[in-house]
Enzyme design. Structure first.
Site, short mmCIF file in Angstrom:
data_model
loop_
_atom_site.label_atom_id
_atom_site.label_comp_id
_atom_site.label_asym_id
_atom_site.label_seq_id
_atom_site.Cartn_x
_atom_site.Cartn_y
_atom_site.Cartn_z
N LYS A 230 0.80 -1.23 0.00
CA LYS A 230 0.00 0.00 0.00
C LYS A 230 0.83 1.27 0.00
CE LYS A 230 -4.67 -0.82 1.10
NZ LYS A 230 -5.78 0.04 1.07
N GLY B 298 -13.66 0.04 14.62
CA GLY B 298 -14.17 1.37 14.95
C GLY B 298 -13.59 1.96 16.22
N ARG C 19 -4.39 -7.47 -12.20
CA ARG C 19 -4.97 -8.67 -12.80
C ARG C 19 -6.24 -8.28 -13.55
NH1 ARG C 19 -9.32 -8.49 -9.38
NH2 ARG C 19 -8.85 -8.00 -7.22
#
Lengths: 130, 454
Positions: B116, B165, B292
């Site tokens: 990421k 959360g 992909r």
């Protein structure tokens, strides 16, 4: 509307021993329920625990690991299945006698394809990577 | 060059790849687990090999079994489909090491985009907007306030170790940033024994917009417009469409240009998709790249008249990409993912034997599926059993055809999400294109429970 006939239809031309009906879901020879006494003449199929190329001997010039009629002790190497350039020794798990060698030397086997016919066997073979 | 493609997947995508191979004269090899012996991909491939027992780890996720299957069949290329090993750089590398053509991006690009923070850095360098956020944990409340002023409100404060959360605060007003930071930090400390927080700009009710790309590996790249995947539930896409009701020609051109530039900057090869969040004022932010072919590729094929899977094969064969100016958009396409799930019971998977299977037909209808009358859906894999794709001259026509096709799509023996799709189609929000990524969760849960399959 009738169902399309979708029986397993093996297309590997080089695997003539392939059965025309779906094989058992596991490598274990579960054809004989444990509750029923196994007649001594009953044969059990020892199936390939992996896909690859089947070899009866460690090298082209060497003796075959096993022959028809041999009585096999657990842990004895039965054959080699080559996958990804690795030679995987396939060992017997329990005692039994070989009545037929179905797979052909140096030809492919699929997962679950019958390699040996066997008597007095209660467990499947297992694979060990060398 | 290659002539025989091993398809390292199952289900509808394996069949999709086999069809593309056949269309351009390539041989195909299907691999299957013992649970998939009767699947259509096994039936329609030129050859097939049983590679293992039902668990994916011992069959479709086993590089050893798949490479062995390629070796014994003489396949010289591998198409991974989606899921399973499709974004596994190690597997791609293993294929290359065994002199198999990998029909996908370079393993290093799979790695790069799979990470990421590295993906984000690459995108920033290529001039693509990303969600502004703190570079790692925020030192203190004063620092948080400074960042919030810089990014603009609202902002989201999240625990680094977070989940569920806890340690999370949405802040709308700059005056509340410091208090929210202290509270979230205490909460995170209590919940995770780690009070570290990061802060990012909050995108309120965003749409999920993704751009389909194809690169030639030599710095050339084209885009095929967007797909809108805002209709999703817990990050599982349910309905995808192209074009997006929220994207006009100018924004499409801008997003497409940004995405192609970024992909070209790493000489990306093959099919890929850049996923963005689109906010209400038309700003878009990079989320991630999928290296992909995607489940929802058919909607793009319908509106551009292209065959993306065939193009993957052609790119791997060294063919030229189409010119961007020749990729034209026409009409509107919608895809419904039909899953063997019971929406009325929390989308519980519903494996079993299909006793009735009537596929819809008529103008503008395409179904990609590996299922047939009498097929037993195995419990071992994901629950997608068919993709219904409809095409119309405009969104209105596509919606009408979608409703018509869903009502003709009769499945008995297992529960499916078809009734839930009809419910979604009947909402005013979807009809007017006024949804966001949390819309289904916020507005459809009750209806899902009530709508027991008749």
């Amino acid at each position: 509307m009738s169902a399309p006939q979708l029986q397993a239809m093996p297309q590997l031309g080089y695997a003539p021993q392939m059965p025309a009906v779906p094989q058992m879901q596991q490598a274990a020879p579960a054809t004989v329920p444990e509750s029923r006494p196994t007649p001594p003449t009953n044969t059990v199929e020892i199936k390939a625990p992996m896909v690859g190329t089947f070899y009866r001997a460690p090298s082209p010039d060497a003796e075959s690991y096993v022959r028809v009629g041999d009585v096999i002790e657990p842990g004895r190497v039965l054959c080699i299945i080559e996958a990804m350039k690795l030679m995987n020794e396939i060992e017997a798990e329990i005692k039994g006698r070989i009545v037929d060698i179905v797979a052909e030397n140096a030809l492919p086997v699929e997962f679950g394809q019958v390699m040996f016919q066997w008597t007095n066997v209660h467990k499947s073979s297992r694979c060990q990577s060398r | 060059m290659f002539t025989k493609v091993l398809v390292a997947n199952r289900g509808e995508i394996a069949l999709r790849v086999i069809r593309a191979c056949r269309d351009i004269g390539l041989k195909s090899v299907a691999v299957f687990s013992t649970a998939d012996r009767d699947s259509l991909h096994v039936r329609f491939a030129d050859e097939s090999v049983c590679i293992g027992p039902p668990p994916g780890s011992q069959s479709y996720l086993s590089p050893k079994a798949i490479i062995a299957a390629a070796e014994i069949t003489g396949a010289d290329a591998v198409h991974p489909g989606y899921g399973f090993l499709a974004e596994n750089a190690d597997f791609a590398q293993i294929c290359l090491a065994h002199e198999l053509v990998w029909i996908g991006p370079n393993p290093k690009d799979i790695d790069l985009m799979g990470n990421k923070s590295e993906a984000k850095r690459t995108m920033i360098k290529a001039g693509c907007p990303v969600i502004p956020g703190s570079d790692g944990p925020v030192a203190n409340a004063a620092e948080a306030r400074k960042l919030a002023e810089e990014f603009g409100l609202p902002v989201m404060i999240k625990a680094v170790a977070g989940g569920g959360g806890r340690g999370m605060r949405l802040v709308q007003d700059i005056a509340n940033v410091e208090t929210a930071f202290e509270m979230a930090s205490a909460e995170a400390e209590a919940a995770f024994s780690n009070g570290d927080l990061y802060l990012e700009k909050a995108i309120i009710e965003p749409r999920h917009i993704e751009i389909q790309l194809m690169g030639d590996g030599k710095g050339g790249c084209v885009h095929f417009g967007e797909r809108d995947c805002s209709m999703q539930r817990r990050h599982q896409k349910l309905i995808e469409e192209s074009p997006s009701p929220a994207v006009n020609a100018k924004l499409r051109e801008e997003m497409g240009r940004t995405a192609t530039q970024a992909a070209a900057s790493i000489s990306y090869s093959g099919a890929g998709t850049m996923e963005f969040l689109l906010d209400k004022s038309g700003h878009f932010y990079f989320m991630e790249m999928n290296t992909r072919i995607q489940v929802e590729h058919p909607v793009t094929e319908m509106v551009t008249g292209s065959d993306l899977v065939k193009m993957q094969l052609e790119v791997a064969l060294g063919h030229e990409l189409p010119k961007q100016k020749d990729i034209l958009f026409r009409g509107h396409a919608i895809e419904c993912r039909v899953n063997a799930e019971d929406a009325s019971r929390g989308f519980l998977p519903s494996p079993g034997t299909v006793t009735t299977w009537n596929l819809p037909g008529g103008p503008g209808v395409r179904v990609d599926t590996h299922v047939y009358h009498g097929y037993a859906i195995p419990p071992f894999y994901d629950s997608l059993i068919a993709k219904l794709i409809v095409y119309g001259a405009n969104r209105e026509e596509a919606l009408a055809r979608c409703r018509r096709a869903l009502s003709e799509f009769i499945v008995e023996g297992v529960h499916t999400t078809i009734p839930f799709h009809l419910q979604m189609l009947d909402t005013e929000a979807f009809q007017t294109g006024n949804v966001h990524t949390k819309w289904v969760e916020q507005h459809m849960e009750q209806q899902a429970k009530a709508g027991a399959v008749a």
